[in-house]
Design a protein around this motif. Structure first.
Motif, short mmCIF file in Angstrom:
data_model
loop_
_atom_site.label_atom_id
_atom_site.label_comp_id
_atom_site.label_asym_id
_atom_site.label_seq_id
_atom_site.Cartn_x
_atom_site.Cartn_y
_atom_site.Cartn_z
N ASN A 69 -61.73 -34.15 -38.55
CA ASN A 69 -61.11 -34.29 -39.88
C ASN A 69 -59.89 -33.39 -40.04
N LYS A 70 -59.90 -32.22 -39.43
CA LYS A 70 -58.79 -31.26 -39.58
C LYS A 70 -57.56 -31.66 -38.78
N THR A 71 -57.78 -32.18 -37.59
CA THR A 71 -56.67 -32.50 -36.71
C THR A 71 -56.07 -33.85 -37.10
N PRO A 72 -54.77 -33.92 -37.28
CA PRO A 72 -54.15 -35.21 -37.65
C PRO A 72 -54.35 -36.26 -36.56
N VAL A 73 -54.52 -37.49 -36.99
CA VAL A 73 -54.73 -38.59 -36.05
C VAL A 73 -53.49 -38.79 -35.19
N THR A 74 -52.34 -38.44 -35.72
CA THR A 74 -51.08 -38.63 -34.99
C THR A 74 -50.81 -37.52 -33.97
N ALA A 75 -51.67 -36.50 -33.94
CA ALA A 75 -51.46 -35.39 -33.00
C ALA A 75 -51.67 -35.88 -31.57
N PRO A 76 -50.98 -35.25 -30.62
CA PRO A 76 -51.20 -35.62 -29.20
C PRO A 76 -52.67 -35.37 -28.81
N PRO A 77 -53.16 -36.15 -27.85
CA PRO A 77 -54.58 -36.03 -27.47
C PRO A 77 -55.00 -34.62 -27.07
N LYS A 78 -54.16 -33.88 -26.37
CA LYS A 78 -54.53 -32.52 -25.95
C LYS A 78 -54.68 -31.60 -27.15
N ILE A 79 -53.80 -31.72 -28.13
CA ILE A 79 -53.88 -30.91 -29.35
C ILE A 79 -55.14 -31.27 -30.13
N ARG A 80 -55.39 -32.57 -30.25
CA ARG A 80 -56.58 -33.04 -30.97
C ARG A 80 -57.86 -32.55 -30.29
N LEU A 81 -57.92 -32.66 -28.96
CA LEU A 81 -59.08 -32.20 -28.20
C LEU A 81 -59.27 -30.69 -28.38
N ASN A 82 -58.18 -29.93 -28.32
CA ASN A 82 -58.26 -28.49 -28.49
C ASN A 82 -58.79 -28.13 -29.87
N GLY A 83 -58.31 -28.82 -30.91
CA GLY A 83 -58.79 -28.55 -32.27
C GLY A 83 -60.27 -28.86 -32.43
N VAL A 84 -60.70 -29.96 -31.83
CA VAL A 84 -62.12 -30.35 -31.91
C VAL A 84 -62.98 -29.33 -31.16
N LEU A 85 -62.57 -28.96 -29.96
CA LEU A 85 -63.35 -27.99 -29.18
C LEU A 85 -63.40 -26.63 -29.87
N ASN A 86 -62.31 -26.21 -30.48
CA ASN A 86 -62.32 -24.94 -31.22
C ASN A 86 -63.31 -24.98 -32.38
N SER A 87 -63.35 -26.09 -33.09
CA SER A 87 -64.28 -26.21 -34.21
C SER A 87 -65.73 -26.24 -33.74
N ILE A 88 -65.98 -26.96 -32.65
CA ILE A 88 -67.35 -27.03 -32.11
C ILE A 88 -67.82 -25.65 -31.68
#
Length: 187
Positions: free
Chosen positions: A89-108
């Motif tokens: 939810n925090k990471t924008p859908v338009t973000a590059p996949p690596k940025i999105r993955l990093n944001g998800v892993l940080n939250s987890i």
């Protein structure tokens, strides 16, 4: 072949200089008669009324290990799912996949260990109180669980003040009471 002979003559096949694993078992003394940990003796089980459930208990140490371990893993799993949802939810859908993955892993990794560790600590204190109250009263029942839950929750939040301490005690007592009632109904 000479190496194995110098080490005490470990059994090996004629085709290979390495020992055959199954032939080494008698050398180590591993057989069904010497492996006591594979069988749970009924005489070692806890004899207090109400202490028998789906997992046989040999006393407070078994309860502590099983209770804290399963609660930690449940908290870690729930916290990881919470972090996954938060990260997506925090990471924008338009973000590059690596940025999105990093944001998800940080939250987890922020939410999972936090909830797992908190739940594990509460479970350890709860199991200690529950066992002590059970031995003092001479039986394990829902009352022990509720009182142990209230005390555990209050101790967990005791540094935050009276109001958070009482709220936490009420939450943990409610969960412990629900567990005790469900356990009694199922087992």
């Amino acid at each position: 072949m000479a190496i194995w002979d110098s080490l005490g003559g470990l059994p090996s096949s004629p085709k290979s200089p390495f020992p055959i694993p199954l032939s080494c078992i008698p050398l180590a003394g591993l057989n069904q008669d010497t492996l006591d940990y594979l069988s749970l003796e009924d005489t070692a089980l806890d004899e207090l009324p109400g202490s028998r459930s789906v997992l046989p208990s040999r006393g407070w140490s078994d309860d502590l290990c099983y209770g804290a371990g399963t609660t930690y893993l449940a908290g870690l799993t729930i916290g990881g799912a919470w972090g996954l949802a938060e990260g997506l939810n925090k990471t924008p859908v338009t973000a590059p996949p690596k940025i999105r993955l990093n944001g998800v892993l940080n939250s987890i990794t922020r939410r999972g260990p936090f909830l797992g560790n908190s739940a594990g600590v509460i479970a350890m204190v709860y199991n200690g109180f529950n066992s002590a109250i059970g031995y003092a009263r001479g039986k394990h029942d829902a009352t022990n669980s509720i009182v142990a839950g209230a005390l555990s929750g209050m101790i967990f939040k005791s540094t935050r003040g009276i109001k958070p301490m009482m709220i936490s005690g009420g939450i943990v007592a409610s969960v412990a009471g629900a567990w005790a009632v469900t356990r009694k109904a199922l087992f």
